[in-house]
Design a protein around this motif. Structure first.
Motif, short mmCIF file in Angstrom:
data_model
loop_
_atom_site.label_atom_id
_atom_site.label_comp_id
_atom_site.label_asym_id
_atom_site.label_seq_id
_atom_site.Cartn_x
_atom_site.Cartn_y
_atom_site.Cartn_z
N THR A 504 0.95 -1.31 -0.14
CA THR A 504 -0.11 0.04 0.06
C THR A 504 0.82 1.21 0.16
O THR A 504 1.53 1.51 1.11
CB THR A 504 -0.71 -0.03 1.17
N ASN A 505 1.04 1.91 -1.18
CA ASN A 505 1.88 3.24 -1.25
C ASN A 505 1.26 4.20 -2.08
O ASN A 505 0.26 3.97 -2.66
CB ASN A 505 2.87 2.42 -2.13
N GLN A 509 -3.83 13.36 -0.88
CA GLN A 509 -3.85 14.87 -0.68
C GLN A 509 -5.17 15.20 -0.60
O GLN A 509 -6.13 14.55 -1.37
CB GLN A 509 -3.10 15.46 -1.97
N VAL A 510 -5.45 16.22 0.39
CA VAL A 510 -6.83 16.73 0.36
C VAL A 510 -6.62 18.37 0.50
O VAL A 510 -5.99 18.75 1.26
CB VAL A 510 -7.92 16.06 1.31
N SER A 511 -7.59 18.98 -0.29
CA SER A 511 -7.12 20.68 -0.16
C SER A 511 -7.81 21.11 1.09
O SER A 511 -7.31 22.12 1.62
CB SER A 511 -8.29 20.99 -1.40
N LEU A 525 -0.35 13.32 2.81
CA LEU A 525 0.30 12.27 3.46
C LEU A 525 1.05 11.38 2.64
O LEU A 525 0.35 11.06 1.47
CB LEU A 525 -0.56 11.42 4.33
N GLU A 526 2.14 10.79 2.67
CA GLU A 526 2.93 9.97 1.77
C GLU A 526 2.89 8.34 2.41
O GLU A 526 3.51 8.37 3.60
CB GLU A 526 4.38 10.31 1.17
N PHE A 527 2.50 7.45 1.90
CA PHE A 527 2.58 6.03 2.72
C PHE A 527 3.49 5.15 1.72
O PHE A 527 3.72 5.25 0.48
CB PHE A 527 1.09 5.33 2.35
N TYR A 535 4.60 14.03 5.58
CA TYR A 535 3.57 14.74 5.81
C TYR A 535 3.71 16.15 5.85
O TYR A 535 4.59 16.58 6.29
CB TYR A 535 2.87 14.01 6.99
N SER A 536 2.79 16.66 5.41
CA SER A 536 2.83 18.18 5.10
C SER A 536 1.28 19.00 5.02
O SER A 536 0.57 18.25 4.75
CB SER A 536 3.52 18.80 4.22
N CYS A 537 1.45 20.21 5.41
CA CYS A 537 -0.02 21.02 5.32
C CYS A 537 0.32 22.39 5.06
O CYS A 537 1.75 22.73 5.36
CB CYS A 537 -0.83 20.84 6.51
N ALA A 538 -0.43 23.15 4.62
CA ALA A 538 -0.17 24.52 4.42
C ALA A 538 -0.92 25.48 5.31
O ALA A 538 -0.93 26.66 5.20
CB ALA A 538 -0.63 24.92 2.86
N ASN A 539 -1.18 25.09 6.73
CA ASN A 539 -1.57 25.90 7.67
C ASN A 539 -0.64 26.99 8.23
O ASN A 539 -1.32 27.88 8.50
CB ASN A 539 -2.08 25.05 8.74
#
Length: 691
Positions: A504-505, A509-511, A525-527, A535-539
């Motif tokens: 499972t790779n 991504q979700v806006s 998120l990367e699996f 993992y990252s976000c734009a907060n």
């Protein structure tokens, strides 16, 4: 029974101590034996405690609720005004202000003390004089340290540590009791005995009451009894069906926890009646008050509006002040003893029934360096404690014997369309069970032919995931996906599985997505072999702050988590409603997860009950209840569970396609350009035509 009577004997036993503290604290306000900058802190905190005593006298005399609505509102403003956003910059509840005025180490410690003392607001209403007494004594003990000259910060920290540790016998034990003991009827009496058309009842709780809480309760009062009954019936029937679907015996259970936000009392009153008809006595307990019982980003119980989400965020890791191995060892020992004391109540407990809400404006937290943070060693201690405490809980309240249900409704903050959105939500919550059961089985039949599933995004969504499925040894009697209709998770509309981790790779991504109170922007998120790798976000402008937020709120301070669930949401009616009102980013995960494919990181949906057989309506057994991590429970229980399960959904509009792939390489289309393409699922696409 008057709730004051429940504690009368205990309160009388501690009353002399309490009276002595109030006398002493009254003197502190007038004294000048502490030097600035500390004197202002102790004076303001002492004034708050005296305010609590004034309120206590009214409650004790039984005249608190004789006041007018305007008078009760004014009390509520006095209780919470100091930490409201407009006053927070100069509140000692704000660690940044406390540190600015008192210095880094002392400021953090005294801000923590102030936050704990604020718990007296609810102890007043519940007539719990012991808790008020020990807090007052703690305040006086620390004040004594500061007379004449300031002490070393370590002395203050030691007092806070021993106070928290010594009183776990009270604080932790009571938390276990209130979770399982139906005789603690404080909130239940408010719901059942109050004139709910008289909104003064809201001020009997001791919670912060916002104008939105008042609007919500007023709106519930405007609904017909038929509508309220429909809401409650859907909720309680979902709970009953949960036991039925999971093959568990509801008749063995005697209690159910009803968890709700203030304003829903009319619905809760009818739900209590329904549960009692099932042979279940409802338990209504409050969201945790003491720091020692709280978990960051999680509310469990009944509660009012947050007076200030930044205040709650600032104090989320206050346990860092006292957290060390000796403390967690003691807390676990107390927890074990508490469960043993209330083992009958634990055995009777059927599980929680939650009423969630949505519609609040997204909260964007500010990370302050002045706040208490956990060290790496403390993070490991919290994870170890969570694991061991879950094992204790499961020993006395076995997960394979309980169930739950969750339903959600909007709050007035959602905007001018609130009333219409509320009615639409009721409609979504009561969609036809049989229709969706049949449609979802069509999806499952196709998915069960696949070795793995591929999910891709479109446009700015760069999702590209390969999800491995469990091999079926007998497709006539086995299935990978559970056919989830209107039982534990309301509204209906998903098919889900626990993926195989190896193989499972890819990128998820979700806006925009809500996780608790936080609205994550551009979450990625990367699996790798089913485990979160990056993992990252734009907060935040600083990507490291974004990573820290994800670790706190999604990974729950774990370095990584497995993909515990993969699902396809089928509730296109909910999606169409969200698009119509422009509220996709205001909906809770409970509804959003039915509006597209979603993925959970953490434990599987079957954690602690993987060995209990689960069957779909067609009679096939759902065999995908485990993964490579949860299977470790057979050899090393500590490594098997993470005690968290966080859902993340990709909306239909951000989807390119979903398809299965057989072992032979045949492509099995499920969705294309965000539309269902399996024969027999055409009805799901009709909702899109109304967008």
């Amino acid at each position: 029974m008057d709730y004051r009577e429940l504690w009368r004997e205990e309160n009388e036993a501690v009353r002399e101590r309490y009276d002595l503290t109030i006398e002493r604290i009254g003197q502190i306000i007038k004294e000048e034996t502490t030097q600035e900058p500390y004197r202002e802190y102790f004076c303001r905190t002492a004034q708050f405690i005296i305010l609590m005593d004034q309120a206590r006298l009214l409650v004790e005399k039984g005249v608190w609720m004789n006041q007018t609505l305007a008078e009760l509102k004014e009390w509520n403003r006095k209780f919470y005004g100091d930490i409201l956003p407009q006053n927070y910059e100069k509140s000692y509840g704000n660690p940044a202000y406390a540190v600015e005025k008192l210095g880094l180490d002392i400021g953090r410690l005294l801000s923590f003390l102030y936050a704990e003392i604020r718990g007296e607001i609810v102890f007043v209403q519940e007539s719990r004089l012991t808790e008020m007494t020990i807090l007052n004594e703690l305040f006086i003990e620390i004040y004594n340290l500061f007379e004449e000259e300031a002490p070393e910060a370590q002395k203050v920290k030691d007092i806070l540590y021993w106070f928290t540790s010594d009183y776990t016998d009270l604080t932790v034990t009571y938390r276990v009791r209130e979770t399982y003991d139906p005789t603690l009827n404080f909130a239940k009496d408010i719901v059942l005995s109050s004139d709910l058309s008289d909104l003064r009842y809201l001020y009997a709780y001791g919670e912060y009451i916002s104008e939105e809480d008042i609007k919500l309760a007023s709106f519930l009062n405007s609904l017909s009894q038929e509508t309220v009954d429909q809401m409650a019936d859907t909720y309680t029937e979902g709970y009953r069906k949960g036991f039925q679907v999971m093959g568990r015996d509801l008749s063995k259970k005697r209690t159910v926890a009803v968890l709700y936000q203030l304003g829903f009392e009319r619905m809760v009153r009818k739900a209590i009646k329904n549960f009692r008809a099932m042979g279940l006595e409802p338990i209504l307990f409050r969201n945790a008050v003491w720091c020692v019982n709280r978990r960051p980003g999680r509310k469990r119980g009944f509660y009012g509006s947050s007076p200030n989400k930044q205040y709650e965020y600032d104090h989320r890791y206050d346990e860092g002040i006292y957290l060390k191995k000796a403390f967690t060892d003691r807390k676990l020992a107390v927890l074990k003893t508490a469960y043993e004391t209330y083992k009958k109540e634990g055995a009777d407990f059927g599980g929680p029934a939650l009423i969630e809400t949505f519609g609040e404006v997204g909260f964007q937290p500010v990370n302050k360096p002045e706040c208490v943070a956990l060290s790496e060693k403390q993070e490991k201690l919290t994870l170890a404690y969570a694991n061991e405490s879950a094992q204790i809980g499961n020993e006395y309240v076995p997960g394979h014997e309980t169930s739950f249900t969750i339903i959600a409704f909007p709050r007035p903050e959602i905007g001018e369309d609130f009333s219409e959105i509320f009615q639409e939500t009721i409609r979504i919550n009561t969609l036809d069970y049989e229709i969706y059961k049949t449609i979802q089985q069509k999806l499952i039949d196709r998915l069960d032919r696949a070795e793995h599933v591929v999910i891709t995004g479109k446009g700015d969504n760069h999702t590209n995931l390969k999800v491995m499925l469990h091999p079926l040894s007998n497709s006539d009697s086995q299935t990978n996906f559970e056919n989830c209709v209107a039982d534990v998770n309301i509204p209906l509309g998903e098919v889900f599985t626990s993926p195989v981790l190896k193989g499972t790779n890819g990128i998820l991504q979700v806006s925009s997505v809500y996780i608790g109170d936080i609205q994550f922007q551009d979450l990625k998120l990367e699996f790798c072999d089913g485990m979160v790798k990056e993992y990252s976000c734009a907060n935040f402008a600083d990507p490291l702050q974004g990573k820290a937020l994800i670790k706190q709120m999604i990974l729950k301070n774990h370095d990584s988590l497995p993909m515990g669930e993969y699902a396809i949401g089928t509730n296109t009616t909910a999606y169409a409603m969200a698009q119509k009102f422009g509220i996709v980013d205001r909906l809770p995960i409970l509804i959003v997860e039915k509006m597209g494919p979603h993925f959970a990181v953490g434990d599987t949906c079957y954690s602690w009950s993987e060995d209990s057989a689960v069957y779909n309506p067609d009679g096939k057994e759902v065999i995908a209840r485990d993964n490579e991590v949860s299977a470790l429970r057979k050899t090393d229980l500590v490594k098997a569970y993470f005690n968290c399960h966080t859902d993340i959904t990709i909306p239909y509009r951000e989807l390119s396609e979903i398809y299965g792939v057989t072992r032979e390489g045949e492509k099995l289309p499920i969705l294309a350009d965000g539309r269902f393409v399996v024969q027999g699922t055409e009805l799901l696409n009709e909702a899109f035509e109304h967008i």
